[in-house]
Design a protein around this motif. Sequence first.
Motif, short mmCIF file in Angstrom:
data_model
loop_
_atom_site.label_atom_id
_atom_site.label_comp_id
_atom_site.label_asym_id
_atom_site.label_seq_id
_atom_site.Cartn_x
_atom_site.Cartn_y
_atom_site.Cartn_z
N TYR A 178 0.86 -1.17 0.00
CA TYR A 178 0.00 0.00 0.00
C TYR A 178 0.90 1.23 0.00
N ALA B 9 -0.82 -1.64 6.56
CA ALA B 9 -1.90 -2.60 6.81
C ALA B 9 -1.41 -3.67 7.78
N MET C 12 -6.16 -0.96 8.13
CA MET C 12 -5.25 0.01 7.53
C MET C 12 -5.28 1.30 8.34
N TRP D 64 -11.97 -1.96 0.97
CA TRP D 64 -11.76 -1.44 2.31
C TRP D 64 -12.98 -0.68 2.82
#
Length: 381
Positions: free
Chosen positions: A171, A224, A234, A262
């Motif tokens: 990420y 995360a 996250m 998410w």
Amino acid sequence: MTDFYRHYSDIRVRIAPFRLKTDFETIKTVATVDALINRAETVNAGAYAFGRFGVTAGHNVENYMSRAERYTAALEKGELPLQGMFAAPGKSLIDHSFIEKDGRMHLFYIQGDIGFEWDTRFVDTIGHAVTEDLIHWVIEPPCLSVSCGGPDDYQVWAPGIAFKDGTYYMYYTGVNINIAQCICLATSKDLYHWEKHEANPVVLPGEWTDWRADRWSDCRDAMAFVDDDGRAYMYYCTSQRKADGGYEPALGIASSQNMIDWQDEGAYRFDICDITLESPFVLKREGKYYLFYTNCGYGTAYAVSDHPVTGWKSLGMLLTKQGDPPACPANVPSCAEVFAYKGQWYISCAERQPGCEQYLEIFELSWEADGTVTVGKRLMA
């Protein structure tokens, strides 16, 4: 001949014999000296020393030259002034993430140019290095870059790596020309070959903030954490709307079962953080969730909770700026990660010096019986 040019020439002559050395520490130090004095030369000749957003401490000839002088003098004394600090030669190492695979530790990071702000020399690739002892590093080719036409078409920042069900998830912060930030995803099976998610970005802040693509909007520094039940959480740097209509620094939180889709879990505010909260990092130990983050202007702070989303209790500051208060809030020990490797716990940081000189540093860490941590000695070659 000007006084500046005499000093510039003097350092170049004195550093020249060390160019014959082949050890990494000397190569790194020589490259730093070169970066500093060459930047000083351009600024002395009239180059604009600052970025799009104005003045930042340390971008002046005096700072560049004094640091180069100090490193050169140390080499002449047989010292290695940057020992225990890792970056690619001539570069700064900033936000980073560790992941272990097959007994080796992989490091992913963003790197800048010494003497230049990020908005002057773009941060457009994610770096990669590997180690077996956290001291000696093999620098691999960059693993990710900006993409034309995507949400990351200007810069890429702050990789955070997680592993689940045979796949590595990176990420990272995608940044557009307006400095609107969003959380993007790339995946890999081997940590060397990465594929960007076709539907980036995967996370934007909720309605509790005012994110817009046409201006600076905070949504960066994601990491995360996969909990014991397989659900991932996250954490990222953002801001939230206050009751009076203004905004304050906040920790954005989201959750996911599949690492791609998410769910917004809102934002969390820490009272001790009054400037910006950056680079959150979460781990779980003995049933408790620990959050480490950059408290800009002060250093690295941490907190604990019984729940991954709510109930955070501040445990105070952990790594702080030594000496005088920083002239720039970013010049503090920052972007920390906590990890275990070969039976020992460690905490990392990267403290930016005036003029955008920054390196990875790793310290031993001990867990106390009451759940607090103690930072030990820095790793040295």
